[in-house]
Write an enzyme that holds these catalytic residues in place. Structure first.
Site, PDB file in Angstrom:
ATOM      1  N   ARG A  40       0.862  -1.145  -0.015  1.00  0.00           N
ATOM      2  CA  ARG A  40       0.109  -0.102   0.056  1.00  0.00           C
ATOM      3  C   ARG A  40       0.908   1.338   0.128  1.00  0.00           C
ATOM      4  O   ARG A  40       0.617   2.059  -0.838  1.00  0.00           O
ATOM      5  CB  ARG A  40      -0.800   0.006   1.279  1.00  0.00           C
ATOM      6  N   HIS A  86      -8.043  -3.894  -7.670  1.00  0.00           N
ATOM      7  CA  HIS A  86      -7.825  -3.249  -6.219  1.00  0.00           C
ATOM      8  C   HIS A  86      -9.439  -3.184  -5.653  1.00  0.00           C
ATOM      9  O   HIS A  86      -9.913  -2.029  -5.593  1.00  0.00           O
ATOM     10  CB  HIS A  86      -7.251  -1.771  -6.782  1.00  0.00           C
ATOM     11  N   TYR A 130     -18.403  12.831 -12.844  1.00  0.00           N
ATOM     12  CA  TYR A 130     -18.442  14.359 -13.895  1.00  0.00           C
ATOM     13  C   TYR A 130     -17.320  14.175 -14.689  1.00  0.00           C
ATOM     14  O   TYR A 130     -17.357  15.199 -15.755  1.00  0.00           O
ATOM     15  CB  TYR A 130     -18.790  15.393 -13.239  1.00  0.00           C
TER      16      TYR A 130
END
Length: 832
Positions: A40, A86, A130
């Site tokens: 990570r 993921h 968006y």
């Protein structure tokens, strides 16, 4: 419950393993930590990517969302990444995608975003439904040749798909784009760099494997931040590249412009990396409103899409240098801490610049080798097929006749292998050939292709057989990327020429600092006070309000850094020039804005230094006779709210302080006129919070008045001054050395005429003496006017103290400090 259904509490465990809970917790935590570190938080040294970055780019590669395609909804990219590679939540993936698209976060953005992807003001990006995105062209260089078995793959989280462990990375992305992250027990913070400089250094290392960090720095000048700005000094850069750790000072880019009506303004055009612009402007405005920064009349953010522009307008007559450097001290300069930590073979390592490039070159060498092996196998397979076609063309009539006489393709393939010795692959290709490929023009094209394939095979074999050729390929490809994507350096590296501070603009002069019990304070130039004859009343040095009285007067230089010790055992750090300069008849200003003193806390001793040698000690004495030595280094970092210097018992107070070096004798004097002299080593060194040891055995009702440090060769005298203004000098050699915690010797008679002892000082004949009374009268006189007599005497009048008044404080002016005020105008008017 039915009798056929077993009671779940009666079911026996298949396996019961007894373990120690501390061992299980330790191993589980280590497993968790390594999972965070490797999976990570830390990037791999080869491609400079964390797993989430790598998976996003690979998902876009698999989706075909490349720089040549149209933009795709970010939500689609996030969904594909989360579903296939993921499974950690869409917000983490989208945040990473956004950062890879921000040109103020990435030196070379890896994602080409369309829509609102946030701003330097800290504005959040629009929702993923968006915005749209696709891979940036440079990101494709990280994935180049990934389909040619250049890197290892592993199963994804549900074993449905394969994902790359690392990307081929055609350029050193770890240095080029940098990385930051916090793991368990470690963190990384790698700054971005200029692509061309890093590539040049990589090529230099390939050509000269013994190159030093200094030689590599001839190419890599330093970090190159996307927001530009300036790095101050080169030493910190070298340290970071040499050791993998360092702290850089990054300063905003600004210039001073002439403005209307002769006024000036400071225009800021570049900010340090990761600075929130809106918050910066807000903090500057707060400092202006709170009076922390003077001289600013207006502050505006005129930034637009073309870049940063923050305008700081100055008042008429404002000192531009002071304003500029106040902004630098508090807002326009920040520290970037470099920790060049990355995963190497699955293990976290702090790497130097050279080690980072060496690891990248080793990775790239493996990628080019595996790619060449893959391409060679493909070329040899193609050459084999072309050889079959050429052989078929040479025997075209017989081959056609044989195929026509066969009932099916399988029979034809077997016949071709038997009659013409074709391989299975060649025979399969021949039976699938179209008649058009038998033309003479087609035959010429096959011949040409065969020659090209043979040349390619030869080239690939040369690469695999020669380390020099393989490294040459790496260099050539790096140069191609350099030519395609390199740009100009944005961050400048400047030398630290220092800044003009408020201190620089204060004249350096000797001053008296006066403090009262009600915490009023001021400074006055010593030059205002001419020496007077012994026994004078003096002149007004402070207008003390009713109920208040002077508690201390001491000499200092306006540029001195003072350690101020209080009766409550605390120490504060003070710059003399921060104390307001005022006239003799002024009361002073409240010390609340200068020192954070508690109620009832008074300054009782001042040490004129802020740095100590390794062998120096701060030696303290309290009213009850305790003495303590503490290493000077413990007083080098003092916050605005002070630091504990000594722990005191109830009713005790810190009285006096001296700086010693472990070789001196200490002389403790009491209000009752007693003194004791002993070797300072009899009081062992202790920590700051210790109380100390007994220094003198006090008579009932007596208390310590002061402390002096001396040695055997000290030719000075001990000056003793009493509350009623009497004093004397006695050579220090008359005070024999005793053991600590004795009764001591009589120093001066403290009868009704003299009153108790106020202070003791070690003085030379040519020093000057300064006495100040509780009501604010001040006298400056020459030390040689005070008689030198033996111990156990009354002394002479030094200051004519009026009834109801008393000597509050005494200090000396060494002869070496008096040159500064020789040309000063004296003020000797008697304000009685």
């Amino acid at each position: 419950m039915s009798s056929d259904v077993p009671d779940p509490t009666d079911i026996e465990a298949r396996t019961v393993e007894n373990v120690r809970i501390e061992e299980e917790m330790e191993q589980s935590y280590i497993d968790y930590a390594m999972s965070v570190i490797a999976g990570r938080a830390l990037p791999r040294v080869e491609d400079g990517l964390k797993p989430v970055h790598r998976r996003i780019l690979y998902a876009m590669h698999e989706m075909g969302v490349t720089s040549g395609s149209s933009h795709r909804k970010s939500s689609s990219i996030v969904g594909e990444t989360m579903g296939d590679f993921h499974p950690h939540g869409d917000s983490a993936i989208y945040d990473t995608l956004v950062r890879m698209a921000q040109d103020f976060s990435m030196r070379y953005p890896l994602v080409d975003g369309q829509g609102n992807f946030g701003s330097m003001d800290g504005d959040p990006p629009a929702a993923q439904r968006y915005t749209e995105a696709r891979m940036a062209a440079i990101a494709e260089e990280l994935l180049e040749d990934i389909d040619k078995d250049t890197v290892d793959f592993s199963s994804n989280y549900d074993d449905r798909l394969q994902e790359p462990d690392v990307l081929p990375a055609a350029f050193p992305n770890l240095l080029v784009n940098g990385s930051s992250g916090i793991a368990v027990g470690m963190s990384t913070n790698i700054p971005p760099h200029n692509l061309g400089e890093v590539i040049d250094a990589t090529i230099e290392l390939i050509d000269n494997p013994d190159a030093t960090v200094e030689e590599l720095m001839e190419h890599v000048k330093g970090p190159d931040f996307p927001t530009g700005a300036n790095i101050v000094g080169r030493d910190a850069i070298y340290k970071a590249y040499k050791t993998g750790r360092g702290r850089l000072r990054v300063r905003a880019e600004f210039e001073v412009e002439e403005w209307k009506s002769g006024r000036e303004r400071i225009v800021i055009t570049e900010l340090p990396f990761q600075t929130n612009k809106a918050r910066l402007v807000e903090r500057i405005a707060d400092d202006v409103n709170e009076g922390e920064i003077d001289g600013i009349s207006d502050l505006r953010d005129e930034s637009d899409r073309d870049g940063v522009r923050i305008v700081v307008e100055l008042k008429r007559g404002a000192n531009t240098e002071i304003v500029k450097n106040r902004l630098l001290e508090n807002h326009l300069e920040r520290t970037f801490g470099i920790i060049n930590l990355a995963l190497v073979d699955g293990q976290p390592r702090v790497l130097s610049l050279k080690e980072t490039l060496e690891e990248y070159v080793a990775h790239r060498r493996e990628v080019v080798r595996r790619r060449s092996e893959y391409d060679l196998e493909e070329a040899e397979d193609r050459a084999h097929i072309l050889e079959g076609r050429l052989k078929a063309l040479d025997n075209v009539d017989d081959v056609v006749e044989l195929i026509r006489n066969c009932e099916n393709r399988t029979e034809a393939k077997e016949a071709l292998q038997t009659e013409f010795d074709f391989s299975s692959d060649q025979a399969d290709h021949i039976v699938r050939m179209q008649l058009g490929s038998l033309t003479s023009m087609e035959a010429a094209e096959i011949e040409a292709e065969y020659e090209e394939v043979q040349a390619e095979i030869e080239r690939l074999r040369t690469i695999l057989e020669s380390e020099e050729e393989l490294l040459g390929v790496i260099k050539e490809e790096l140069r191609e990327i350099d030519a395609e994507y390199d740009d100009d350096r944005r961050t400048s590296i400047i030398e630290d020429e220092g800044t003009v501070t408020h201190e620089d603009l204060i004249p350096e002069e000797e001053v008296f600092v006066v403090m009262t019990e009600d915490d009023y304070v001021k400074r006055m130039p010593i030059s205002r006070f001419d020496p007077q004859g012994r026994g004078g009343k003096g002149i007004i040095g402070a207008d003390v309000k009713e109920g208040d009285r002077v508690s201390a007067v001491f000499r200092a230089n306006t540029h001195d850094y003072l350690l101020c010790f209080t009766n409550q055992g605390k120490v504060y750090r003070l710059k003399t020039y921060e104390i307001p300069e005022m006239g003799r008849t002024a009361r002073g200003k409240s010390a609340v804005n200068i020192l954070d003193l508690d109620d009832g806390e008074e300054i009782t001793a001042v040490v004129d230094t802020d740095t100590f040698d390794d062998d120096e000690f701060v030696t303290m004495v309290t009213k009850h006779g305790y003495v303590k030595r503490t290493a000077g280094e413990e007083f080098e970092r003092i916050q605005s709210n002070g630091k504990i210097a000594a722990s005191l018992e109830d009713g005790d107070a810190l009285v006096d302080v001296e700086v010693t070096d472990g070789t001196t004798d200490l002389v403790i004097a009491t209000e009752g006129g007693m003194t004791i002299r002993f070797d300072e080593t009899e009081a062992r060194a202790m920590g700051r919070t210790a109380r100390g040891v007994n220094g003198i055995d006090l008579e009932a009702g007596d208390a310590v008045a002061g402390l002096v440090a001396t040695d055997e060769e000290d030719g000075r005298a001990l000056l003793t001054v009493t509350q009623n203004g009497y004093g004397k000098r006695t050579v220090l050699s008359e005070y024999r050395t005793q053991s600590r915690y004795g009764k001591g010797l009589i120093d001066i008679k403290t009868d009704e005429r003299n009153g108790p002892v106020t202070a003791v000082k070690a003085v030379d004949d040519d020093d000057h003496l300064v006495l100040m009374s509780e009501n604010g009268q001040i006298v400056r006189t020459r030390v040689d006017e005070v008689s030198t007599v033996g111990r156990n005497t009354k002394g002479v009048i030094v200051m004519d103290v009026e009834a109801g008044d008393a000597v509050a404080s005494v200090d000396t002016i060494p002869a070496a400090s008096m040159a500064a005020d020789e040309d000063g105008d004296a003020d000797t008017s008697d304000d009685d």
